[in-house]
Design a protein around this motif. Structure first.
Motif, PDB file in Angstrom:
ATOM      1  N   ARG A 573       0.829  -1.216   0.000  1.00  0.00           N
ATOM      2  CA  ARG A 573       0.000   0.000   0.000  1.00  0.00           C
ATOM      3  C   ARG A 573       0.852   1.251   0.000  1.00  0.00           C
ATOM      4  N   ASN A 574       1.969   1.215   0.805  1.00  0.00           N
ATOM      5  CA  ASN A 574       2.899   2.363   0.798  1.00  0.00           C
ATOM      6  C   ASN A 574       3.387   2.619  -0.623  1.00  0.00           C
ATOM      7  N   GLY A 575       3.721   1.509  -1.325  1.00  0.00           N
ATOM      8  CA  GLY A 575       4.232   1.618  -2.704  1.00  0.00           C
ATOM      9  C   GLY A 575       3.185   2.274  -3.610  1.00  0.00           C
ATOM     10  N   GLN A 577       0.686   4.143  -2.639  1.00  0.00           N
ATOM     11  CA  GLN A 577       0.451   5.535  -2.238  1.00  0.00           C
ATOM     12  C   GLN A 577       1.557   6.451  -2.736  1.00  0.00           C
ATOM     13  N   ALA A 578       2.756   5.873  -2.978  1.00  0.00           N
ATOM     14  CA  ALA A 578       3.869   6.675  -3.517  1.00  0.00           C
ATOM     15  C   ALA A 578       3.657   6.968  -5.006  1.00  0.00           C
ATOM     16  N   MET A 579       2.630   6.327  -5.611  1.00  0.00           N
ATOM     17  CA  MET A 579       2.347   6.592  -7.032  1.00  0.00           C
ATOM     18  C   MET A 579       0.935   7.175  -7.139  1.00  0.00           C
ATOM     19  N   THR A 622       8.361  -3.473  -5.103  1.00  0.00           N
ATOM     20  CA  THR A 622       8.962  -2.381  -5.872  1.00  0.00           C
ATOM     21  C   THR A 622       7.865  -1.475  -6.417  1.00  0.00           C
ATOM     22  N   ASP A 623       8.066  -0.182  -6.187  1.00  0.00           N
ATOM     23  CA  ASP A 623       7.118   0.773  -6.775  1.00  0.00           C
ATOM     24  C   ASP A 623       7.876   1.709  -7.708  1.00  0.00           C
ATOM     25  N   HIS A 624       7.129   2.475  -8.456  1.00  0.00           N
ATOM     26  CA  HIS A 624       7.755   3.462  -9.343  1.00  0.00           C
ATOM     27  C   HIS A 624       7.340   4.842  -8.915  1.00  0.00           C
ATOM     28  N   GLY A 627       9.970   8.018  -4.636  1.00  0.00           N
ATOM     29  CA  GLY A 627      11.213   7.663  -3.924  1.00  0.00           C
ATOM     30  C   GLY A 627      11.246   8.305  -2.543  1.00  0.00           C
ATOM     31  N   LEU A 628      12.314   8.054  -1.806  1.00  0.00           N
ATOM     32  CA  LEU A 628      12.421   8.545  -0.420  1.00  0.00           C
ATOM     33  C   LEU A 628      13.414   9.694  -0.355  1.00  0.00           C
ATOM     34  N   SER A 629      12.966  10.816   0.171  1.00  0.00           N
ATOM     35  CA  SER A 629      13.909  11.932   0.357  1.00  0.00           C
ATOM     36  C   SER A 629      14.792  11.597   1.564  1.00  0.00           C
ATOM     37  N   LYS A 635      13.754   9.256   9.135  1.00  0.00           N
ATOM     38  CA  LYS A 635      12.710   9.009  10.142  1.00  0.00           C
ATOM     39  C   LYS A 635      11.792   7.859   9.758  1.00  0.00           C
ATOM     40  N   LEU A 636      12.168   7.144   8.725  1.00  0.00           N
ATOM     41  CA  LEU A 636      11.271   6.160   8.128  1.00  0.00           C
ATOM     42  C   LEU A 636      10.647   5.199   9.145  1.00  0.00           C
ATOM     43  N   PHE A 637      11.503   4.721  10.056  1.00  0.00           N
ATOM     44  CA  PHE A 637      11.025   3.684  10.994  1.00  0.00           C
ATOM     45  C   PHE A 637      10.637   4.255  12.355  1.00  0.00           C
ATOM     46  N   PHE A 640       4.875   6.719  14.404  1.00  0.00           N
ATOM     47  CA  PHE A 640       4.007   7.886  14.182  1.00  0.00           C
ATOM     48  C   PHE A 640       4.601   8.908  13.219  1.00  0.00           C
ATOM     49  N   PHE A 641       5.656   8.504  12.467  1.00  0.00           N
ATOM     50  CA  PHE A 641       6.140   9.427  11.430  1.00  0.00           C
ATOM     51  C   PHE A 641       5.370   9.122  10.148  1.00  0.00           C
ATOM     52  N   THR A 642       4.743  10.157   9.606  1.00  0.00           N
ATOM     53  CA  THR A 642       3.999   9.985   8.352  1.00  0.00           C
ATOM     54  C   THR A 642       4.020  11.292   7.568  1.00  0.00           C
ATOM     55  N   THR A 643       3.912  11.193   6.272  1.00  0.00           N
ATOM     56  CA  THR A 643       3.808  12.410   5.449  1.00  0.00           C
ATOM     57  C   THR A 643       2.392  12.531   4.896  1.00  0.00           C
ATOM     58  N   ARG A 644       1.555  11.510   5.228  1.00  0.00           N
ATOM     59  CA  ARG A 644       0.199  11.533   4.681  1.00  0.00           C
ATOM     60  C   ARG A 644      -0.774  12.047   5.735  1.00  0.00           C
ATOM     61  N   ALA A 645      -1.768  12.829   5.259  1.00  0.00           N
ATOM     62  CA  ALA A 645      -2.714  13.458   6.188  1.00  0.00           C
ATOM     63  C   ALA A 645      -3.493  12.389   6.952  1.00  0.00           C
ATOM     64  N   GLY A 647      -2.503   9.245   7.336  1.00  0.00           N
ATOM     65  CA  GLY A 647      -1.622   8.140   7.772  1.00  0.00           C
ATOM     66  C   GLY A 647      -1.451   8.120   9.288  1.00  0.00           C
ATOM     67  N   MET A 648      -1.103   6.937   9.806  1.00  0.00           N
ATOM     68  CA  MET A 648      -0.856   6.808  11.247  1.00  0.00           C
ATOM     69  C   MET A 648       0.630   6.794  11.577  1.00  0.00           C
ATOM     70  N   GLY A 649       1.443   6.454  10.554  1.00  0.00           N
ATOM     71  CA  GLY A 649       2.901   6.433  10.763  1.00  0.00           C
ATOM     72  C   GLY A 649       3.373   5.244  11.572  1.00  0.00           C
ATOM     73  N   LEU A 650       2.511   4.215  11.707  1.00  0.00           N
ATOM     74  CA  LEU A 650       2.924   3.044  12.488  1.00  0.00           C
ATOM     75  C   LEU A 650       3.392   1.909  11.596  1.00  0.00           C
ATOM     76  N   GLY A 651       2.999   1.992  10.309  1.00  0.00           N
ATOM     77  CA  GLY A 651       3.211   0.872   9.393  1.00  0.00           C
ATOM     78  C   GLY A 651       4.621   0.337   9.391  1.00  0.00           C
ATOM     79  N   LEU A 652       5.589   1.188   9.029  1.00  0.00           N
ATOM     80  CA  LEU A 652       6.954   0.682   8.836  1.00  0.00           C
ATOM     81  C   LEU A 652       7.607   0.261  10.146  1.00  0.00           C
ATOM     82  N   SER A 653       7.328   1.011  11.232  1.00  0.00           N
ATOM     83  CA  SER A 653       7.977   0.622  12.496  1.00  0.00           C
ATOM     84  C   SER A 653       7.461  -0.745  12.942  1.00  0.00           C
TER      85      SER A 653
HETATM   86  P1  ADP Z   1       1.964   5.611   6.961  1.00  0.00           P
HETATM   87  O1  ADP Z   1       1.845   4.677   5.782  1.00  0.00           O
HETATM   88  O2  ADP Z   1       0.841   5.519   7.890  1.00  0.00           O
HETATM   89  O3  ADP Z   1       2.293   7.003   6.560  1.00  0.00           O
HETATM   90  P2  ADP Z   1       4.427   4.236   7.296  1.00  0.00           P
HETATM   91  O4  ADP Z   1       5.262   3.965   8.480  1.00  0.00           O
HETATM   92  O5  ADP Z   1       3.971   3.059   6.517  1.00  0.00           O
HETATM   93  O6  ADP Z   1       3.184   5.098   7.757  1.00  0.00           O
HETATM   94  O7  ADP Z   1       5.222   5.181   6.316  1.00  0.00           O
HETATM   95  C1  ADP Z   1       5.838   6.325   6.828  1.00  0.00           C
HETATM   96  C2  ADP Z   1       6.163   7.298   5.717  1.00  0.00           C
HETATM   97  O8  ADP Z   1       7.214   6.756   4.905  1.00  0.00           O
HETATM   98  C3  ADP Z   1       5.053   7.524   4.758  1.00  0.00           C
HETATM   99  O9  ADP Z   1       4.205   8.570   5.237  1.00  0.00           O
HETATM  100  C4  ADP Z   1       5.812   7.921   3.509  1.00  0.00           C
HETATM  101  O10 ADP Z   1       6.134   9.292   3.502  1.00  0.00           O
HETATM  102  C5  ADP Z   1       7.085   7.172   3.555  1.00  0.00           C
HETATM  103  N1  ADP Z   1       7.073   6.009   2.685  1.00  0.00           N
HETATM  104  C6  ADP Z   1       6.776   4.762   3.058  1.00  0.00           C
HETATM  105  N2  ADP Z   1       6.882   3.929   1.999  1.00  0.00           N
HETATM  106  C7  ADP Z   1       7.253   4.661   0.944  1.00  0.00           C
HETATM  107  C8  ADP Z   1       7.514   4.383  -0.464  1.00  0.00           C
HETATM  108  N3  ADP Z   1       7.419   3.172  -0.995  1.00  0.00           N
HETATM  109  N4  ADP Z   1       7.855   5.445  -1.279  1.00  0.00           N
HETATM  110  C9  ADP Z   1       7.931   6.659  -0.776  1.00  0.00           C
HETATM  111  N5  ADP Z   1       7.701   6.993   0.532  1.00  0.00           N
HETATM  112  C10 ADP Z   1       7.358   6.004   1.369  1.00  0.00           C
END
Ligand code: ADP
Length: 696
Positions: A573-575, A577-579, A622-624, A627-629, A635-637, A640-645, A647-653
């Protein structure tokens, strides 16, 4: 309890009382030394006094025997009947030989003078006073001699001389006989100083004072005096002469002796000094010992305080398994006192009854000398009230100072609290993950409603079509058979669409349902299949193509499938959402999300978790996208870090926690020409014929 101030005050009291004891001992030894020296000096003096008295007696005896000899000599003078003329010559010889005699007279039996001879050494003795002045003494002596028929002495008397001096004289009268009849008397006038100087042994007199005294102490004649000291020793001896008694006085200087007047005192002194030195050495030794004892006591007190304050239970056993030591923490743990525990053997009182055999077996193995696991082993103990608790036991051999093993030392940790925290952690982790799953579904609610809308709309249209058919008058448009066929068709379609809606709802319910965390053998295919319906919904909405490649030889993995499914869903889903739809992706061909699964090509030693012997399956998403700045990467992991309005930011951690709990690793890297690859690994199941689980 260890109280340092008590130990200190005890030490001070001990030290002060010790010093008092030592001072008393020193005082005693010094007094003993002084008394000994004093007694030795006293002994010396009394010995000198005795010697002096013996000498005085010897001198008196000398005088007595000389006077006796003189009597014999005088008697020999009359052994042949002398005439007055013939008498003079031997008398003169006699007087020349005996300086103590100052005059010799021969009297007839009526005490008339027949002849006399004066001493050549004391001329003019009777020049100042006439001889007749001394006649009373002569008469007294001769009367006495006559009575005794032997020599008799007068009392002594002072005879003044012309030069103002004088002499103390004494008369001795000796009766003489001729033909057995008394024929007269020989009278010898003795000078008392002459007697002292002539009749005594000079060797006994060296440096001493010798005198004749009256019985009352009045001095009569002096031969010598002790000079240079007022401290003298005096011995008096009675010289008992027939008719008169004289007192011979011998004086000797009292020797002033050194501190050690003789060998005895010196030896006593030396011994006392040696005793003092030994005492000093002993004191030093005792002091050192006491210091060492105090150090040991302090170390022991410290060790005991440490052992008492430990929360870890300590227990020592001998080679037969009998308890030799327990600390308070261990007693608290098992609910028994040290007295109840020490000395008890196997089976131990804290063993749960049904586990006695197993524990006994373990003890046998250990006593047989098997190597003990360094990390310890877990066990269960039981208190007398029946409560049980888990413990971790770490054992080590107990080696004594000689390097011999005397038993086993164990440290026992009560794991109750640790277990409680672990349970709590696990429960909260499970809750968190369930919440995250619900959140995911919440986010997908619009997709779900859309997905459900289609079958529901189809059902509704089939239902209205069916109603129309039923409301149509019979035989108007079609025959009854045709109508029945249409109705059956419509009902089947309704059923199919209801099934479809049911499947959508079930896929959500399956995903959301909270299950027990269990590791099971799962094929990667079934993992992907489980999330595919949900993924498909989002992909369709966003116009993204899903590409799934699972290597045909890919082995099954050992994992908690609910968790891993969630990880896969999150990454996919993250992938997507990045597209976003507005993303100016260069070509629509690039709006693809690829999921690849295959055996990981990891070199040995590089395996995650440092376990090179394990085989791994790698999942790559893999998504297209954009990418990740660098900021996002940092702060990826972070929870509660998220860039989406929304989002919960719990997914990756959570993803990373889940993968690491499985022993794998979650990594990410940029994808060319654009996008990101998220990759994770899971251990291959080692079960040869896996009971593959598949979701119903
Ligand atoms: P959430 O999905 O709730 O925002 P995550 O922990 O899954 O929380 O992701 C944190 C942040 O990492 C996302 O808000 C996004 O900015 C960035 N991110 C995660 N996966 C990708 C990806 N495949 N491409 C670009 N940014 C990503």
């Amino acid at each position: 309890m260890w109280r340092p101030h008590l130990l200190r005050s005890w030490r001070e009291r001990l030290r002060s009382s010790r010093w008092r004891l030592w001072a008393a001992l020193l005082l005693l030894v010094v007094s003993l030394l002084v008394v000994l020296v004093f007694l030795a000096a006293e002994y010396e003096e009394s010995r000198d006094q005795t010697a002096l008295e013996q000498d005085a007696a010897a001198l008196a005896s000398d005088i007595r025997s000389s006077l006796l000899r003189n009597v014999q000599t005088l008697q020999s003078l009359h052994s042949v009947a002398p005439t007055a003329d013939s008498w003079i010559v031997p008398a003169a010889e006699l007087m020349a030989q005996h300086r103590e005699m100052v005059r010799l007279e021969w009297l007839d039996s009526a005490q008339r003078m027949l002849a006399f001879r004066d001493s050549p050494f004391v001329p003019d003795l009777f020049g100042y006073l006439g001889r007749d002045q001394a006649l009373p003494e002569v008469r007294l002596a001769c009367d006495h001699a006559k009575r005794l028929s032997g020599p008799a002495y007068s009392s002594s008397y002072f005879w003044p001389l012309r030069n103002g001096k004088g002499l103390e004289l004494i008369e001795m009268c000796l009766p003489v006989a001729r033909g057995g009849l008394p024929s007269g008397f020989l009278v010898v006038t003795y000078s008392l100083p002459g007697m002292l100087s002539e009749l005594t042994n000079r060797d006994l007199l060296r440096g001493r004072g010798l005198a004749f005294n009256e019985a009352d102490g009045t001095r009569l004649a002096l031969h010598s005096v002790v000079s240079g000291t007022r401290r003298t020793l005096t011995a008096r001896h009675v010289l008992d002469l027939p008719g008169h008694t004289l007192l011979l006085q011998l004086q000797s200087p009292r020797l002033v002796r050194g501190l050690f007047p003789n060998v005895l005192t010196a030896v006593v002194g030396a011994l006392s000094l040696a005793l003092l030195s030994v005492l000093f050495l002993l004191a030093r030794d005792i002091r050192r010992r006491q210091r060492a004892e105090l150090d040991v006591a302090e170390a022991l007190a410290f060790r005991k305080a440490m052992e008492d304050s430990l929360v870890t239970g300590l227990r020592a056993r001998d080679m037969q398994g009998r308890i030799t030591y327990v600390n308070p923490a261990f007693c608290d743990m098992v609910g028994l006192s040290a007295e109840q525990l020490v000395g008890t053997g196997l089976p131990a009182p804290w063993w749960p009854p049904e586990l006695v055999d197993e524990y006994q077996q373990r003890q046998m193995v250990r006593l047989a000398g098997q190597v003990l696991p360094r990390e310890g082993y877990e066990s269960v103990f039981q208190r007398p009230d029946g409560t049980r608790f888990p413990v971790l036991i770490i054992e080590a051999p107990l080696i004594d100072a000689q390097g011999k093993q005397t038993g086993f030392m164990s440290a026992i940790l009560d794991l109750t609290e640790q277990r409680r925290v672990e349970d709590l952690n696990r429960t909260s982790q499970e809750r968190l993950q369930a919440t995250a799953r619900l959140a995911t579904v919440g986010e997908m609610a619009s997709l779900l409603s859309h997905e459900l809308n289609q079958p529901l709309a189809a059902i509704a249209s089939y239902a209205s079509g069916t109603l129309n058919l039923l409301e149509e008058p019979a035989g108007q448009v079609s025959s009854a058979d045709e109508m029945q066929a249409d109705l059956v068709q419509a009902m089947r379609r309704i059923g199919e669409q209801a099934d479809r809606a049911g499947r959508v709802i079930k896929s959500v319910a399956d995903f959301v349902r909270r299950r027990e965390q269990v590791r099971e053998v799962v094929t990667p295919q079934s993992l992907v299949d489980a999330i595919q319906p949900l993924l498909g919904l989002q992909a369709k909405k966003q116009g993204i193509r899903l590409q799934i490649q699972i290597a045909p030889d890919c082995p099954p993995v050992l994992c908690d499938r609910t968790m891993v499914e969630q990880v896969l869903l999150n990454l996919a889903r993250n992938g997507m959402q990045a597209m976003p739809q507005g993303d100016p992706a260069p070509r629509s061909g690039l709006r693809v999300l690829r999921i690849e699964v295959g055996q990981a090509r990891l070199h040995s030693g590089q395996a995650p978790g440092g376990q090179p012997q394990k085989m791994w399956v790698s999942f790559a998403v893999t998504d297209h996208g954009l990418g990740l700045s660098p900021e996002v990467q940092a702060k990826l992991f972070t929870p509660f870090f998220t860039t989406r309005a929304e989002g919960m930011g719990l997914g990756l951690s959570l993803c990373r926690t889940v993968i690491e709990q499985h022993g794998g690793a979650l990594t990410h890297e940029p994808h060319t020409p654009r996008g990101t690859v998220f990759r994770f690994t899971l251990p291959v199941s080692m079960v040869t014929s896996p009971p593959l689980s598949s979701r119903p």
